[in-house]
Design an enzyme around this catalytic site. Structure first.
Site, PDB file in Angstrom:
ATOM      1  N   HIS A  89      49.371  60.272  60.592  1.00  0.00           N
ATOM      2  CA  HIS A  89      48.585  61.290  59.892  1.00  0.00           C
ATOM      3  C   HIS A  89      48.603  61.135  58.389  1.00  0.00           C
ATOM      4  O   HIS A  89      47.644  61.483  57.700  1.00  0.00           O
ATOM      5  CB  HIS A  89      48.947  62.692  60.378  1.00  0.00           C
ATOM      6  CG  HIS A  89      48.135  63.001  61.587  1.00  0.00           C
ATOM      7  ND1 HIS A  89      46.958  63.683  61.532  1.00  0.00           N
ATOM      8  CD2 HIS A  89      48.263  62.545  62.854  1.00  0.00           C
ATOM      9  CE1 HIS A  89      46.399  63.680  62.728  1.00  0.00           C
ATOM     10  NE2 HIS A  89      47.184  62.998  63.552  1.00  0.00           N
ATOM     11  N   GLU A 125      42.625  60.619  75.382  1.00  0.00           N
ATOM     12  CA  GLU A 125      43.728  60.100  74.571  1.00  0.00           C
ATOM     13  C   GLU A 125      44.860  59.586  75.439  1.00  0.00           C
ATOM     14  O   GLU A 125      45.843  59.052  74.943  1.00  0.00           O
ATOM     15  CB  GLU A 125      44.277  61.211  73.666  1.00  0.00           C
ATOM     16  CG  GLU A 125      43.217  61.833  72.785  1.00  0.00           C
ATOM     17  CD  GLU A 125      43.785  62.873  71.853  1.00  0.00           C
ATOM     18  OE1 GLU A 125      44.028  62.536  70.691  1.00  0.00           O
ATOM     19  OE2 GLU A 125      43.992  64.024  72.296  1.00  0.00           O
ATOM     20  N   ASN A 172      43.538  56.648  68.484  1.00  0.00           N
ATOM     21  CA  ASN A 172      44.878  56.625  67.881  1.00  0.00           C
ATOM     22  C   ASN A 172      45.928  56.915  68.961  1.00  0.00           C
ATOM     23  O   ASN A 172      46.915  56.197  69.114  1.00  0.00           O
ATOM     24  CB  ASN A 172      44.992  57.666  66.768  1.00  0.00           C
ATOM     25  CG  ASN A 172      43.876  57.555  65.749  1.00  0.00           C
ATOM     26  OD1 ASN A 172      43.323  56.491  65.565  1.00  0.00           O
ATOM     27  ND2 ASN A 172      43.545  58.655  65.097  1.00  0.00           N
ATOM     28  N   ASP A 173      45.677  57.993  69.696  1.00  0.00           N
ATOM     29  CA  ASP A 173      46.633  58.327  70.755  1.00  0.00           C
ATOM     30  C   ASP A 173      46.429  57.461  71.993  1.00  0.00           C
ATOM     31  O   ASP A 173      47.406  57.053  72.626  1.00  0.00           O
ATOM     32  CB  ASP A 173      46.528  59.814  71.120  1.00  0.00           C
ATOM     33  CG  ASP A 173      47.340  60.665  70.163  1.00  0.00           C
ATOM     34  OD1 ASP A 173      48.501  60.297  69.891  1.00  0.00           O
ATOM     35  OD2 ASP A 173      46.825  61.679  69.667  1.00  0.00           O
ATOM     36  N   CYS A 232      36.306  59.025  68.235  1.00  0.00           N
ATOM     37  CA  CYS A 232      36.624  59.708  66.976  1.00  0.00           C
ATOM     38  C   CYS A 232      37.970  59.257  66.423  1.00  0.00           C
ATOM     39  O   CYS A 232      38.452  59.816  65.441  1.00  0.00           O
ATOM     40  CB  CYS A 232      36.587  61.223  67.140  1.00  0.00           C
ATOM     41  SG  CYS A 232      37.859  61.859  68.232  1.00  0.00           S
TER      42      CYS A 232
HETATM   43  C1  PEP Z   1      43.184  60.295  68.097  1.00  0.00           C
HETATM   44  O1  PEP Z   1      44.249  60.437  68.708  1.00  0.00           O
HETATM   45  O2  PEP Z   1      42.553  59.206  68.062  1.00  0.00           O
HETATM   46  C2  PEP Z   1      42.607  61.421  67.342  1.00  0.00           C
HETATM   47  C3  PEP Z   1      41.420  61.319  66.782  1.00  0.00           C
HETATM   48  O3  PEP Z   1      43.386  62.544  67.215  1.00  0.00           O
HETATM   49  P1  PEP Z   1      44.584  62.672  66.152  1.00  0.00           P
HETATM   50  O4  PEP Z   1      44.556  61.464  65.268  1.00  0.00           O
HETATM   51  O5  PEP Z   1      44.342  63.942  65.417  1.00  0.00           O
HETATM   52  O6  PEP Z   1      45.775  62.729  67.043  1.00  0.00           O
HETATM   53 MG    MG Z   2      45.050  62.403  68.999  1.00  0.00          MG
END
Ligand code: PEP
Ligand code: MG
Length: 365
Positions: free
Chosen positions: A4, A228, A251-252, A299
């Protein structure tokens, strides 16, 4: 790059490098050049006399102007909506096609109590009204793991990323989710944009059905889930029996596919979004969307890499969502490729042995 801290820096247009081993050993007062695009740090440079000496593309990043770009599309006119990832009003940019991921954690950070429905309504309405006539996909609270929120009083866990996070927190505090859905629904009813709502960290069709029923009970019409967790990608068709759309959080999905903590700077090869295993799962989810006639977007940070964006389109995703700073380059890359080319690139990347080979096979064309 998907922690993050890195996501926030990217959203602010700040060049950043993570896991720079040895950085703390650089003597105070040393001039350092940081190239966030190539991931290089040069120690002991002469300082630039003024910002006019910086390459223009980089200097311009903090003032991204999306007006005039127009909707995203491939060279042969296949539409690919390019949306913004935003986490607060500061991320709003005019000229965007809409919002593909509105992270709502900003309202809950540093709080002892949950914000009231009225407070949430006002905050969401302000954001919705920044995108008149457009689509805004808002995500319900994604607390836990890398986004700890003390007011939820979640129990200490050995493995928080595998514990009660995302939608799972509603098992312990269902009223927090219901308050949020009520506030989103009332703000959506007053807003001049189209509001879609989605849940983070959905694993099973039953969770998707439960979330959809709750959201629809509040009058929300467009309900989806993030993909995710590999289980969600594998069973995307079943999820879509209850939902209107999916949004892939790479990302997850990357960290859970490779069993590699996205905050662990020692495992960048495993967390690389070009991992063919991750691409396979994305393809499964996109194919489920195509079969159901429902949109499936991306996303996660993968969408912000122009070459990978072309691969994602070739895998069948219908929209891409990213920080504003990434939109112009992704727009340009897609405009230069036909859908057929994107599909060919996707084939190559999927068939590659590893991320390095996937990148090489795609960049050769
Ligand atoms: C992700 O996991 O790709 C996502 C967009 O959510 P975050 O990065 O907020 O966990
Ligand atoms: Mg995520």
């Amino acid at each position: 790059p998907t922690s993050h801290t890195a996501i926030l820096a990217r959203g602010l247009g700040i060049p950043a490098i993570v896991a720079a081993a040895g950085a703390t050993g650089i003597a105070d007062g040393t001039n350092v050049a940081v190239d966030g695009t190539s991931g290089t740090v040069t120690v002991g440079v002469e300082p630039a006399a003024n910002s006019a000496d910086l390459p223009p593309a980089r200097a311009a990043r903090t003032h991204v102007d999306l007006a005039g770009l127009g909707p995203g599309h491939t060279k042969d006119g296949h539409p690919v909506s390019l949306y913004l990832n935003i986490g607060s009003i500061k991320d709003v940019r005019t000229g965007a096609q809409g919002v593909g991921l509105l992270r709502t954690e900003f309202l809950f950070l540093g709080r002892k109590d949950s914000p009231s429905r009225a407070e949430q309504h006002a905050a969401y309405l302000e954001l919705f009204n920044a995108f008149p006539g457009a689509r805004v996909v808002i995500r319900t609270l994604d607390a836990g793991a890398d986004k700890p929120l003390p007011f939820l009083a979640l129990p200490e866990e050995e493995n928080p990323a595998l514990g009660v996070r995302g939608l799972r927190t509603a098992r312990l505090r269902p009223e927090v989710l219901d308050d949020q859905l009520a506030a989103i629904a009332s703000a959506a009813a007053a807003a001049a944009c189209e509001v879609w709502v989605m849940a983070p960290m959905v694993a099973t069709p039953a969770e998707a059905a439960d979330f959809a029923a709750r959201a629809r009970a509040h009058g929300l019409q467009h309900v989806g889930a993030m993909v995710e967790i590999p289980a969600a990608a594998l069973r995307a068709a079943r999820l879509l029996e209850h939902l209107d759309f999916l949004s892939i959080g790479t990302n997850d999905l990357g960290q859970y596919t490779m069993a590699a903590d996205r905050q662990d700077g020692r495992l960048p090869d495993l967390l690389d979004p070009w991992q063919p295993a991750l691409l396979e799962l994305i393809a499964l989810a996109a194919e489920a969307g195509r079969a159901a006639g429902k949109p499936v977007g991306v996303c996660g940070e993968a969408a912000a890499d122009p070459r990978l964006a072309a691969v994602l389109v070739g895998l069948g995703v219908t929209s891409l969502s990213m920080a504003a700073a990434a939109v112009p380059a992704v727009h340009a890359e897609l405009s230069a490729r036909t859908l057929r080319e994107c599909r060919e690139l996707a084939e190559r990347a999927r068939d590659a042995l590893d991320p390095a080979q996937a990148r090489a096979l795609v960049s050769r064309s």
